[in-house]
Write an enzyme that holds these catalytic residues in place. Structure first.
Site, PDB file in Angstrom:
ATOM      1  N   LYS A 180      46.481 -73.615  30.368  1.00  0.00           N
ATOM      2  CA  LYS A 180      45.423 -74.003  29.431  1.00  0.00           C
ATOM      3  C   LYS A 180      44.606 -75.212  29.878  1.00  0.00           C
ATOM      4  CE  LYS A 180      45.529 -76.271  25.168  1.00  0.00           C
ATOM      5  NZ  LYS A 180      46.147 -76.677  23.918  1.00  0.00           N
TER       6      LYS A 180
ATOM      7  N   LYS B  58      54.874 -81.534  22.175  1.00  0.00           N
ATOM      8  CA  LYS B  58      54.533 -82.965  22.143  1.00  0.00           C
ATOM      9  C   LYS B  58      55.760 -83.836  22.349  1.00  0.00           C
ATOM     10  CE  LYS B  58      50.090 -82.791  20.053  1.00  0.00           C
ATOM     11  NZ  LYS B  58      49.510 -82.133  18.892  1.00  0.00           N
TER      12      LYS B  58
ATOM     13  N   LYS C 159      43.034 -81.887  27.596  1.00  0.00           N
ATOM     14  CA  LYS C 159      42.772 -83.278  27.944  1.00  0.00           C
ATOM     15  C   LYS C 159      43.973 -83.961  28.572  1.00  0.00           C
ATOM     16  CE  LYS C 159      40.291 -83.425  24.022  1.00  0.00           C
ATOM     17  NZ  LYS C 159      39.836 -83.826  22.732  1.00  0.00           N
TER      18      LYS C 159
HETATM   19  P1  TYM Z   1      42.153 -79.995  19.441  1.00  0.00           P
HETATM   20  O1  TYM Z   1      41.377 -81.251  19.383  1.00  0.00           O
HETATM   21  O2  TYM Z   1      43.383 -79.972  20.247  1.00  0.00           O
HETATM   22  O3  TYM Z   1      41.271 -78.817  19.941  1.00  0.00           O
HETATM   23  C1  TYM Z   1      40.035 -78.552  19.293  1.00  0.00           C
HETATM   24  C2  TYM Z   1      39.698 -77.093  19.333  1.00  0.00           C
HETATM   25  O4  TYM Z   1      39.557 -76.665  20.679  1.00  0.00           O
HETATM   26  C3  TYM Z   1      40.384 -75.546  20.910  1.00  0.00           C
HETATM   27  N1  TYM Z   1      40.888 -75.586  22.282  1.00  0.00           N
HETATM   28  C4  TYM Z   1      40.882 -74.522  23.102  1.00  0.00           C
HETATM   29  N2  TYM Z   1      40.462 -73.261  22.910  1.00  0.00           N
HETATM   30  C5  TYM Z   1      40.568 -72.423  23.950  1.00  0.00           C
HETATM   31  N3  TYM Z   1      41.087 -72.778  25.167  1.00  0.00           N
HETATM   32  C6  TYM Z   1      41.516 -74.022  25.401  1.00  0.00           C
HETATM   33  N4  TYM Z   1      41.982 -74.368  26.581  1.00  0.00           N
HETATM   34  C7  TYM Z   1      41.429 -74.971  24.328  1.00  0.00           C
HETATM   35  N5  TYM Z   1      41.772 -76.280  24.208  1.00  0.00           N
HETATM   36  C8  TYM Z   1      41.434 -76.637  22.937  1.00  0.00           C
HETATM   37  C9  TYM Z   1      41.535 -75.670  19.911  1.00  0.00           C
HETATM   38  O5  TYM Z   1      42.104 -74.420  19.655  1.00  0.00           O
HETATM   39  C10 TYM Z   1      40.803 -76.222  18.712  1.00  0.00           C
HETATM   40  O6  TYM Z   1      40.197 -75.202  17.981  1.00  0.00           O
HETATM   41  N6  TYM Z   1      44.633 -79.553  15.306  1.00  0.00           N
HETATM   42  C11 TYM Z   1      43.344 -79.284  15.813  1.00  0.00           C
HETATM   43  C12 TYM Z   1      42.255 -80.080  15.117  1.00  0.00           C
HETATM   44  C13 TYM Z   1      42.257 -79.880  13.652  1.00  0.00           C
HETATM   45  C14 TYM Z   1      41.832 -78.707  12.948  1.00  0.00           C
HETATM   46  C15 TYM Z   1      42.050 -78.975  11.580  1.00  0.00           C
HETATM   47  C16 TYM Z   1      41.313 -77.483  13.346  1.00  0.00           C
HETATM   48  C17 TYM Z   1      42.676 -80.763  12.717  1.00  0.00           C
HETATM   49  N7  TYM Z   1      42.561 -80.231  11.468  1.00  0.00           N
HETATM   50  C18 TYM Z   1      41.744 -78.035  10.601  1.00  0.00           C
HETATM   51  C19 TYM Z   1      40.998 -76.546  12.370  1.00  0.00           C
HETATM   52  C20 TYM Z   1      41.217 -76.829  11.017  1.00  0.00           C
HETATM   53  C21 TYM Z   1      43.410 -79.652  17.274  1.00  0.00           C
HETATM   54  O7  TYM Z   1      44.403 -80.127  17.742  1.00  0.00           O
HETATM   55  O8  TYM Z   1      42.372 -79.495  17.966  1.00  0.00           O
END
Ligand code: TYM
Length: 331
Positions: A194, A111, A197
């Protein structure tokens, strides 16, 4: 029964990576576990959304959760900021999270590389807030994609550190979970690892994309000049498209194109057309529901109120116990 917690940042529409990495597992888990699924709107503040964007994005994720099949009667479905106890636990856990380990987190390094002008403390302590999300309900299973594995390790560290400091075994260890053997990483369409967004509009297929948009994006996906030798190893951008086919197409279709590739007979135009049609098939039922659910404000209100009440019941119990352990006591 084991407890499950997971969430998705409210930064807009969900893509196939979010679906296959996370939400598809939520839908299955809600039938077997005590599940808490939320919309991580505290987390999304690191990028400073406007109030209107913040609200719109929270609604978008909520609608898409429901359209994917999350059932508010089975799982507790809530908005993170409706549960202020999470912010309180985050404060306590921050006291035992060290600068060095936070700076070493891969997602923090990514980031700050991508946004060097906005290296705020919320970004640094992002994994602490995640640990608070998970520990507040004593979850042991956390359905996430491969990219979140390190955050789960940090959640275990923070929970264990609290336990050691106060000589207790209060917090359980949470682990990343997927129904298959391995955590999932869904690749993007631009040849760069990957799906995400922030990787540009043409990298990701969104659940809300129309069939025309899906076809257009897939046809534009990066390919090479084609295989020149039998059984050759695929370059990354081609392997990515095969990996995408593995999740949206039948195994017969996948084998068919695999065979054509190995014998140098593949035509990428046909291959991409099939991939696009299978993506359209996989997302169509979800996309239709998104449109209907988004129009039903009364239902969305009901879902979030029910979810907030259930999540706060569990979270306030934890916070009262944590306060007692720490030594905040009434006179
Ligand atoms: P975020 O919003 O970046 O992503 C949400 C979920 O989608 C999965 N993901 C993917 N999985 C496989 N391939 C990809 N290309 C891909 N892009 C996204 C992420 O692994 C995630 O599971 N920090 C977390 C959100 C969060 C969270 C938590 C999750 C906040 N608190 C507590 C679990 C428990 C996040 O950035 O998600």
């Amino acid at each position: 029964m084991e407890t499950v917690v997971s969430g998705i940042r409210s930064t807009g529409k969900l893509h196939l990576g979010n679906y296959y990495g996370a939400v598809q597992n939520f839908v299955k888990m809600q039938n077997q576990y005590n599940c808490y699924f939320f919309i991580a709107d505290f987390h999304s503040l690191t990028t400073h959304p406007t109030p209107a964007n913040l609200h719109g994005n929270v609604k978008q994720v909520l609608v898409e959760y429901l359209a994917c099949g999350l059932n508010p009667e089975k799982a507790t479905l809530y908005v993170q900021s409706d549960v202020p106890e999470i912010a309180e636990l985050y404060l306590y856990l921050n006291m035992n999270a060290y600068l060095g380990e936070l700076e070493r987190s891969t997602s923090f390094k990514d980031k700050i590389r991508n946004n060097p002008e906005n290296v705020n403390a919320g970004l640094l302590t992002y994994p602490v807030l995640m640990a608070a999300d998970i520990l507040i309900h004593h979850a042991t299973k956390v359905p996430v994609g491969k990219d979140q594995e390190q955050h789960l390790e940090m959640s275990r560290t923070f929970g264990n550190r609290f336990n050691n400091l106060y000589q207790t075994n209060y917090f359980k260890e949470p682990f990343a979970f997927n129904f298959t053997q391995n955590l999932v990483k869904i690749p993007g369409l631009d040849g760069n690892g990957k799906m995400g967004k922030s990787e540009g509009e043409n990298n990701a297929i969104y659940l809300s994309d129309t069939p025309e948009i899906i076809r257009k994006k897939v046809m534009k996906a990066l390919t090479d000049a084609g295989p020149t030798q039998q059984n050759q190893t695929k370059p990354p951008e081609i392997q990515n498209l095969f990996d995408l086919m593995k999740v949206v197409s039948t195994s017969d279709t996948l084998q068919h194109f695999e065979q054509l590739y190995q014998t140098c007979q593949i035509r990428y135009g046909d291959f991409k057309k099939q991939l696009a049609e299978d993506m359209v098939l996989a997302t169509a039922p979800i996309r239709e529901k998104i449109i209907d659910i988004a129009a039903d404000t009364v239902y969305l209100q009901k879902v979030t109120q029910l979810g907030a009440a259930k999540a706060r019941e569990s979270a306030s119990k934890t916070i009262n116990e944590v306060r007692e352990i720490i030594g905040f006591r009434a006179f």
